[in-house]
Scaffold this active site. Structure first.
Site, short mmCIF file in Angstrom:
data_model
loop_
_atom_site.label_atom_id
_atom_site.label_comp_id
_atom_site.label_asym_id
_atom_site.label_seq_id
_atom_site.Cartn_x
_atom_site.Cartn_y
_atom_site.Cartn_z
N GLU A 77 8.68 -4.77 3.86
CA GLU A 77 7.46 -5.58 3.90
C GLU A 77 7.80 -7.05 4.15
OE1 GLU A 77 4.75 -4.00 4.03
OE2 GLU A 77 4.09 -3.15 2.11
N ASN A 125 1.20 -5.30 9.52
CA ASN A 125 1.72 -6.58 9.02
C ASN A 125 3.15 -6.85 9.51
OD1 ASN A 125 3.34 -4.90 7.52
ND2 ASN A 125 2.54 -5.51 5.52
#
Ligand code: GLP
Length: 252
Positions: free
Chosen positions: A153, A146
């Site tokens: 993140e 990702n």
């Protein structure tokens, strides 16, 4: 060795036919940095991608071609709730794959303690320890499917320094193998160097192998700089090198 080299959006990219060739070249890059500065500070990731690099460094060290005796190293990230003895600890992973084999004194290998009582104090301690050691000379990185680096993140905002982070479901799934394949046992949080911490390194080498990384690699190199793709901020670093196995380069 069959590799190609090109520059895209100011990022230097090297593409290798196999993961073994990538590992050999990245290990040589670390050895060259060590020769230039024996007391270098290294930033090191866990994960599948650097395993071959660490194995090559162990081999080079055993052959007397790499001297880590004056180096210092910092692990990039760690799960919350996990101490350094836990089988899934990133500190333990890097120690077992690299540190124990290359003669880097264990007291100069630093890791985040995911089991600390006060995680904010632990993050502040780590950031201060990095500053105190001097600038990170060479930071190795993997990349998440990702686009995460460390455990930074995708998010609307990225805290720049070492911090506590909530893991996304896809990251917990990707980490399940470390917990006997049981995603429910993967911690929901982690501690990580921030993107700002990473960008203070003098040089950064990002490693990626496999087609599952191709989309995030493409966005990292060609896409806009956005906190939704944390690795994209590497575009702003003037000494970043991207080492790709050809599957990971398949969308460039
Ligand atoms: C993990 C770690 C990262 C690592 C990345 C890629 O979740 N937090 O530090 O670089 O994801 O891991 P792998 O090399 O196993 O694909």
């Amino acid at each position: 060795m069959s590799s190609s080299r090109f520059t895209s959006e100011d990022v230097e990219i090297r593409v290798f036919t196999t993961s073994e060739e990538l590992a050999r070249a990245a290990a040589q890059r670390v050895v060259d940095a060590l020769r230039e500065r024996p007391d270098i500070v290294l930033g090191l990731p866990a994960g599948r991608t650097p395993v071959g690099v660490y194995a090559d460094l162990a081999r080079l060290s055993a052959a007397g071609q790499a001297d880590f005796s004056r180096a210092t190293a910092f692990a990039l990230d760690e799960f919350v709730g996990i101490d350094h003895a836990h089988p899934a600890s990133f500190h333990r992973f890097i120690r077992e794959h690299l540190i124990d084999h290359v003669g880097l004194p264990i007291e100069r290998f630093h890791g985040l303690d995911g089991s600390a009582d006060d995680l904010q104090v632990e993050c502040d301690r780590y950031e201060a320890a990095i500053q105190q050691a001097g600038r990170i000379g060479l930071q190795l990185l993997g990349i998440g499917g990702n686009g995460h680096i460390g455990f930074n993140e995708p998010a609307n905002e990225l805290p720049p320094r070492t911090h506590r982070v909530t893991l996304l479901d896809e990251t917990r799934k990707a980490s399940a193998a470390l917990f006997n394949g049981d995603v429910d046992r993967v911690p929901r949080e982690a501690l990580t160097m921030g993107v700002g911490t990473i960008l203070t390194a003098e040089a950064v080498i990002l490693l990626a192998a496999g087609e599952s990384k191709a989309a995030s690699v493409e966005r990292m190199v060609r896409g806009p700089m956005t906190p939704q793709l944390p690795a994209s901020f590497l575009q702003s670093h003037r000494a970043v090198e991207v080492y790709l196995e050809r599957g990971a380069a398949s969308r460039l």
